[in-house]
Design a protein around this motif. Structure first.
Motif, PDB file in Angstrom:
ATOM      1  N   THR A   1       4.364  12.338   6.309  1.00 16.51           N
ATOM      2  CA  THR A   1       3.427  11.844   5.288  1.00 16.51           C
ATOM      3  C   THR A   1       1.990  12.167   5.664  1.00 16.51           C
ATOM      4  OG1 THR A   1       4.913  10.009   4.762  1.00 16.51           O
ATOM      5  CG2 THR A   1       2.641   9.818   3.999  1.00 16.51           C
TER       6      THR A   1
ATOM      7  N   ARG B   1      -2.124  11.915   4.605  1.00 19.34           N
ATOM      8  CA  ARG B   1      -2.975  10.945   3.912  1.00 19.34           C
ATOM      9  C   ARG B   1      -4.338  11.559   3.662  1.00 19.34           C
ATOM     10  NH1 ARG B   1      -6.472   6.303   5.572  1.00 19.34           N
ATOM     11  NH2 ARG B   1      -6.730   5.114   3.663  1.00 19.34           N
TER      12      ARG B   1
ATOM     13  N   ASP C   1       5.348  14.083   1.662  1.00 19.16           N
ATOM     14  CA  ASP C   1       4.569  13.244   0.753  1.00 19.16           C
ATOM     15  C   ASP C   1       3.114  13.226   1.205  1.00 19.16           C
ATOM     16  OD1 ASP C   1       6.595  11.739  -1.011  1.00 19.16           O
ATOM     17  OD2 ASP C   1       7.384  11.417   1.005  1.00 19.16           O
TER      18      ASP C   1
ATOM     19  N   ILE D   1      -0.282  10.613   0.503  1.00 20.33           N
ATOM     20  CA  ILE D   1      -0.721   9.350  -0.078  1.00 20.33           C
ATOM     21  C   ILE D   1      -2.242   9.271  -0.044  1.00 20.33           C
ATOM     22  CG2 ILE D   1       1.413   8.113   0.459  1.00 20.33           C
ATOM     23  CD1 ILE D   1      -0.046   6.921   2.928  1.00 20.33           C
TER      24      ILE D   1
ATOM     25  N   THR E   1       1.495   4.372  -7.322  1.00 19.44           N
ATOM     26  CA  THR E   1       2.663   3.673  -6.772  1.00 19.44           C
ATOM     27  C   THR E   1       2.425   2.179  -6.617  1.00 19.44           C
ATOM     28  OG1 THR E   1       1.933   4.081  -4.494  1.00 19.44           O
ATOM     29  CG2 THR E   1       3.426   5.708  -5.498  1.00 19.44           C
TER      30      THR E   1
ATOM     31  N   ARG F   1       0.544   8.739  -4.792  1.00 20.10           N
ATOM     32  CA  ARG F   1       1.425   9.553  -3.961  1.00 20.10           C
ATOM     33  C   ARG F   1       1.690  10.895  -4.656  1.00 20.10           C
ATOM     34  NH1 ARG F   1       5.107   8.551   0.087  1.00 20.10           N
ATOM     35  NH2 ARG F   1       4.554   6.362  -0.020  1.00 20.10           N
TER      36      ARG F   1
END
Length: 148
Positions: A64, A66, A100, A102, A124, A141
């Motif tokens: 993930t 960010r 992903d 975020i 989300t 996301r």
């Protein structure tokens, strides 16, 4: 012509100026810490030798990425610099195996929310009173397996 490249320490004053004009939320030295710890995800947009925008991102956890901050100087908004910065960061995250990405954006910042939605992000959730002034944040996301 917009050039996308990695942040260099001499870009620091430009980044701080842009941050203050667009957000004025973060301690300027936060950005130098990002450069020292996550330099792969610190990118600037340059036009005619002047830094006009930046994006900072890091791996939040395994798989993930960010987005911490993305901003373009108000005088240069709407010219594609923000999209170019985001696409470069997405590419970096993808190359690091992220599935992903975020981010948080102010609930009241409709322009930013629409920008991220245009790039495939979706809301989300909400983080209540996330910002120091009490404003909520929209949690967003992007799933990289569905992104161009």
């Amino acid at each position: 012509m917009i050039i996308i490249r990695k942040f260099k320490p001499e870009d620091f004053p430009f980044v701080i100026d842009i941050e203050r004009q667009v957000f004025n939320e973060h301690d300027p030295y936060f950005y130098m810490q990002f450069y020292e710890t996550c330099s792969d995800g610190f990118i600037v947009a340059e036009m005619n030798g002047v830094v006009i925008g930046y994006v900072v991102g890091f791996l939040a956890e395994e798989g993930t990425g960010r987005v911490f901050s993305l901003a373009v100087h108000p005088a240069y908004q709407g010219r594609g610099a923000g999209s170019a910065l985001l696409k470069e960061l997405v590419s970096i995250f993808r190359n690091h195996g992220s599935m992903d990405i975020i981010l948080e954006v102010r609930s009241g910042n409709i322009r930013a929310r629409k920008f991220y939605e245009k790039h495939g992000f979706y809301q989300t959730g909400i983080s209540e009173k996330y910002y120091s002034d009490g404003e909520n944040a929209c949690l967003m996301r992007l799933r990289l397996n569905t992104y161009g």
